[in-house]
Design a protein around this motif. Structure first.
Motif, PDB file in Angstrom:
ATOM      1  N   SER A  33       0.837  -1.197   0.000  1.00 35.98           N
ATOM      2  CA  SER A  33       0.000   0.000   0.000  1.00 35.98           C
ATOM      3  C   SER A  33       0.876   1.253   0.000  1.00 35.98           C
ATOM      4  O   SER A  33       1.873   1.325   0.708  1.00 35.98           O
ATOM      5  N   ARG A  34       0.495   2.253  -0.788  1.00 34.87           N
ATOM      6  CA  ARG A  34       1.231   3.522  -0.795  1.00 34.87           C
ATOM      7  C   ARG A  34       0.549   4.588   0.048  1.00 34.87           C
ATOM      8  O   ARG A  34       1.074   5.690   0.197  1.00 34.87           O
ATOM      9  N   ILE A  35      -0.638   4.303   0.593  1.00 29.95           N
ATOM     10  CA  ILE A  35      -1.394   5.329   1.330  1.00 29.95           C
ATOM     11  C   ILE A  35      -0.638   5.760   2.583  1.00 29.95           C
ATOM     12  O   ILE A  35      -0.096   4.938   3.309  1.00 29.95           O
ATOM     13  N   ARG A  36      -0.585   7.058   2.776  1.00 28.87           N
ATOM     14  CA  ARG A  36      -0.024   7.638   3.995  1.00 28.87           C
ATOM     15  C   ARG A  36      -1.099   8.544   4.578  1.00 28.87           C
ATOM     16  O   ARG A  36      -1.706   9.332   3.851  1.00 28.87           O
ATOM     17  N   VAL A  37      -1.324   8.423   5.885  1.00 30.03           N
ATOM     18  CA  VAL A  37      -2.331   9.239   6.568  1.00 30.03           C
ATOM     19  C   VAL A  37      -1.743   9.701   7.894  1.00 30.03           C
ATOM     20  O   VAL A  37      -1.253   8.885   8.679  1.00 30.03           O
ATOM     21  N   ASN A  38      -1.802  11.006   8.126  1.00 31.02           N
ATOM     22  CA  ASN A  38      -1.412  11.575   9.409  1.00 31.02           C
ATOM     23  C   ASN A  38      -2.572  12.385   9.962  1.00 31.02           C
ATOM     24  O   ASN A  38      -3.253  13.090   9.210  1.00 31.02           O
ATOM     25  N   LEU A  39      -2.784  12.309  11.264  1.00 25.99           N
ATOM     26  CA  LEU A  39      -3.669  13.236  11.959  1.00 25.99           C
ATOM     27  C   LEU A  39      -2.763  14.369  12.430  1.00 25.99           C
ATOM     28  O   LEU A  39      -1.825  14.138  13.210  1.00 25.99           O
ATOM     29  N   VAL A  40      -3.012  15.580  11.913  1.00 23.78           N
ATOM     30  CA  VAL A  40      -2.144  16.721  12.199  1.00 23.78           C
ATOM     31  C   VAL A  40      -2.936  17.744  13.008  1.00 23.78           C
ATOM     32  O   VAL A  40      -4.053  18.106  12.639  1.00 23.78           O
ATOM     33  N   ARG A  41      -2.343  18.201  14.118  1.00 23.72           N
ATOM     34  CA  ARG A  41      -2.982  19.180  14.995  1.00 23.72           C
ATOM     35  C   ARG A  41      -2.178  20.477  14.965  1.00 23.72           C
ATOM     36  O   ARG A  41      -0.976  20.467  15.216  1.00 23.72           O
ATOM     37  N   PHE A  42      -2.870  21.579  14.665  1.00 23.68           N
ATOM     38  CA  PHE A  42      -2.241  22.895  14.566  1.00 23.68           C
ATOM     39  C   PHE A  42      -2.765  23.795  15.677  1.00 23.68           C
ATOM     40  O   PHE A  42      -3.973  23.933  15.854  1.00 23.68           O
ATOM     41  N   ALA A  43      -1.867  24.458  16.396  1.00 26.79           N
ATOM     42  CA  ALA A  43      -2.247  25.513  17.339  1.00 26.79           C
ATOM     43  C   ALA A  43      -2.607  26.762  16.526  1.00 26.79           C
ATOM     44  O   ALA A  43      -2.263  26.862  15.350  1.00 26.79           O
TER      45      ALA A  43
END
Length: 136
Positions: A33-43
């Motif tokens: 699989s090539r899928i990349r997923v990140n949960l990103v949190r920004f202040a």
């Protein structure tokens, strides 16, 4: 089927992000699989540097209010919104000054081209545009 062990939350590196940014890797594109997923949190006021992805990137907002900008366009992102940047399109994304924002970032490879940090002037211009758009 496999339950994957959680990976630790990582602070966004200063050369790629401005302000408080943390992410959790959800999928790394392992094996076939090539899928990349990140949960990103920004202040508030935090943002990425200018960048593009060779196969594009999709962002799905889970919480808060953010902005994604190209050299020509600004989009306000709210929970439930999904924004796609096509292959090679330079863009940046982050939280508005008065809000935190979290999104799922999804892409298919590691071939990101990172550029300069978004300047305070670029950020201010985009968030002023976002504020005007929000007021309708």
């Amino acid at each position: 089927m496999e339950l994957l062990p959680p990976r630790p939350t990582t602070a966004g590196p200063a050369e790629l992000f401005t302000g408080g940014v943390h992410f959790d890797v959800i999928a790394r594109g392992d094996d076939e699989s090539r899928i990349r997923v990140n949960l990103v949190r920004f202040a508030p006021c935090a943002r990425t540097a200018w960048h593009s992805h060779s196969l594009g990137q999709t962002l799905h907002v889970t919480d808060g209010i953010g902005v994604v900008a190209t050299r020509e366009r600004v989009i306000i992102m709210r929970p439930g919104d999904t924004v796609h940047t096509p292959p090679g399109e330079q863009h940046w994304h982050g939280a508005l000054p008065d809000h935190f924002m979290s999104h799922l970032a999804m892409w298919e490879d590691d071939d990101a081209t990172w550029g300069d940090p978004v300047t305070d002037a670029e950020y201010a211009a985009a968030t002023v545009t976002a504020d005007l758009l929000a007021r309708g």
